[in-house]
Design an enzyme around this catalytic site. Structure first.
Site, PDB file in Angstrom:
ATOM      1  N   VAL A 110      45.375  87.360  52.826  1.00 57.29           N
ATOM      2  CA  VAL A 110      45.547  86.692  54.111  1.00 57.29           C
ATOM      3  C   VAL A 110      47.020  86.926  54.430  1.00 57.29           C
ATOM      4  O   VAL A 110      47.883  86.190  53.973  1.00 57.29           O
ATOM      5  CB  VAL A 110      45.196  85.193  54.040  1.00 57.29           C
ATOM      6  CG1 VAL A 110      45.522  84.508  55.357  1.00 57.29           C
ATOM      7  CG2 VAL A 110      43.729  84.999  53.677  1.00 57.29           C
ATOM      8  N   PRO A 111      47.323  87.995  55.162  1.00 55.84           N
ATOM      9  CA  PRO A 111      48.698  88.484  55.271  1.00 55.84           C
ATOM     10  C   PRO A 111      49.584  87.630  56.180  1.00 55.84           C
ATOM     11  O   PRO A 111      49.959  88.031  57.289  1.00 55.84           O
ATOM     12  CB  PRO A 111      48.514  89.901  55.811  1.00 55.84           C
ATOM     13  CG  PRO A 111      47.266  89.812  56.624  1.00 55.84           C
ATOM     14  CD  PRO A 111      46.377  88.847  55.880  1.00 55.84           C
ATOM     15  N   CYS A 112      49.951  86.460  55.693  1.00 56.48           N
ATOM     16  CA  CYS A 112      50.757  85.532  56.480  1.00 56.48           C
ATOM     17  C   CYS A 112      52.124  86.117  56.828  1.00 56.48           C
ATOM     18  O   CYS A 112      52.757  85.663  57.779  1.00 56.48           O
ATOM     19  CB  CYS A 112      50.888  84.192  55.771  1.00 56.48           C
ATOM     20  SG  CYS A 112      51.440  84.282  54.069  1.00 56.48           S
ATOM     21  N   HIS A 113      52.540  87.147  56.099  1.00 55.13           N
ATOM     22  CA  HIS A 113      53.813  87.794  56.439  1.00 55.13           C
ATOM     23  C   HIS A 113      53.744  88.492  57.795  1.00 55.13           C
ATOM     24  O   HIS A 113      54.768  88.803  58.380  1.00 55.13           O
ATOM     25  CB  HIS A 113      54.242  88.775  55.335  1.00 55.13           C
ATOM     26  CG  HIS A 113      53.298  89.909  55.114  1.00 55.13           C
ATOM     27  ND1 HIS A 113      52.148  89.780  54.358  1.00 55.13           N
ATOM     28  CD2 HIS A 113      53.335  91.192  55.551  1.00 55.13           C
ATOM     29  CE1 HIS A 113      51.513  90.947  54.337  1.00 55.13           C
ATOM     30  NE2 HIS A 113      52.220  91.819  55.055  1.00 55.13           N
ATOM     31  N   ARG A 114      52.553  88.714  58.318  1.00 50.91           N
ATOM     32  CA  ARG A 114      52.381  89.375  59.614  1.00 50.91           C
ATOM     33  C   ARG A 114      52.360  88.397  60.787  1.00 50.91           C
ATOM     34  O   ARG A 114      52.148  88.805  61.925  1.00 50.91           O
ATOM     35  CB  ARG A 114      51.087  90.195  59.613  1.00 50.91           C
ATOM     36  CG  ARG A 114      51.091  91.318  58.598  1.00 50.91           C
ATOM     37  CD  ARG A 114      49.794  92.098  58.603  1.00 50.91           C
ATOM     38  NE  ARG A 114      49.764  93.003  57.467  1.00 50.91           N
ATOM     39  CZ  ARG A 114      48.650  93.424  56.874  1.00 50.91           C
ATOM     40  NH1 ARG A 114      47.474  93.046  57.338  1.00 50.91           N
ATOM     41  NH2 ARG A 114      48.715  94.232  55.827  1.00 50.91           N
TER      42      ARG A 114
END
Length: 149
Positions: A110-114
């Site tokens: 879940v690419p929260c860095h994006r």
């Protein structure tokens, strides 16, 4: 449940999984050695843009957080979205998205860095904002390389 770790710069990434379901991804300074799914080592080395067939346990169900995590999981590699865009997709408020990102149990999948603030600022990242910067830089470089092929 299996647990292992791999490197990303000066950080260790602890992964806990069972089959194709990933339950936790955590960035720490030190971690015991142990194998992780190959998708993690390839992604963190900039050699892959996918975790398939792995999926996050956090995307299951109909809770607001699960809806948020599904919306974030759909952000393509090398792209970003705002907290507001995710909120609209998940039928909630941007602050709820921020809270969900702070509690994201499966970073990377879940690419929260994006997910960025509306003004383009990075927002936060636990345990260190530099990790978010490094991940975005790695993805931008790989995406640029893919575009030249």
């Amino acid at each position: 449940m299996q647990t292992g770790s791999c490197k990303f710069g000066l950080w260790k990434v602890i992964v806990s999984w069972n089959g194709n379901i990933v339950h936790q991804v955590q960035f720490v300074k030190t971690a015991p050695e142990g194998a992780v799914p190959v998708q993690f080592t390839k992604f963190l080395a900039g050699r892959s843009d996918s975790f398939a067939p792995l999926i996050s346990s956090a995307v299951s169900g109909e809770t607001v957080y699960a809806r948020i995590y599904r919306a974030v999981a759909e952000i393509p590699y090398g792209e970003t979205r705002t907290y507001r865009e995710i909120a609209l997709a998940a039928d909630t408020h941007p602050r709820v998205v921020g809270n969900a990102m702070a509690k994201n149990p499966t970073a990377l999948l879940v690419p929260c860095h994006r997910v960025l603030a509306a003004d383009g600022t990075l927002g936060g990242f636990t345990p260190d904002l530099q990790i978010k910067k490094d991940l975005l830089k790695m993805e931008a470089a790989k995406r640029h390389t893919i575009g030249k092929s």
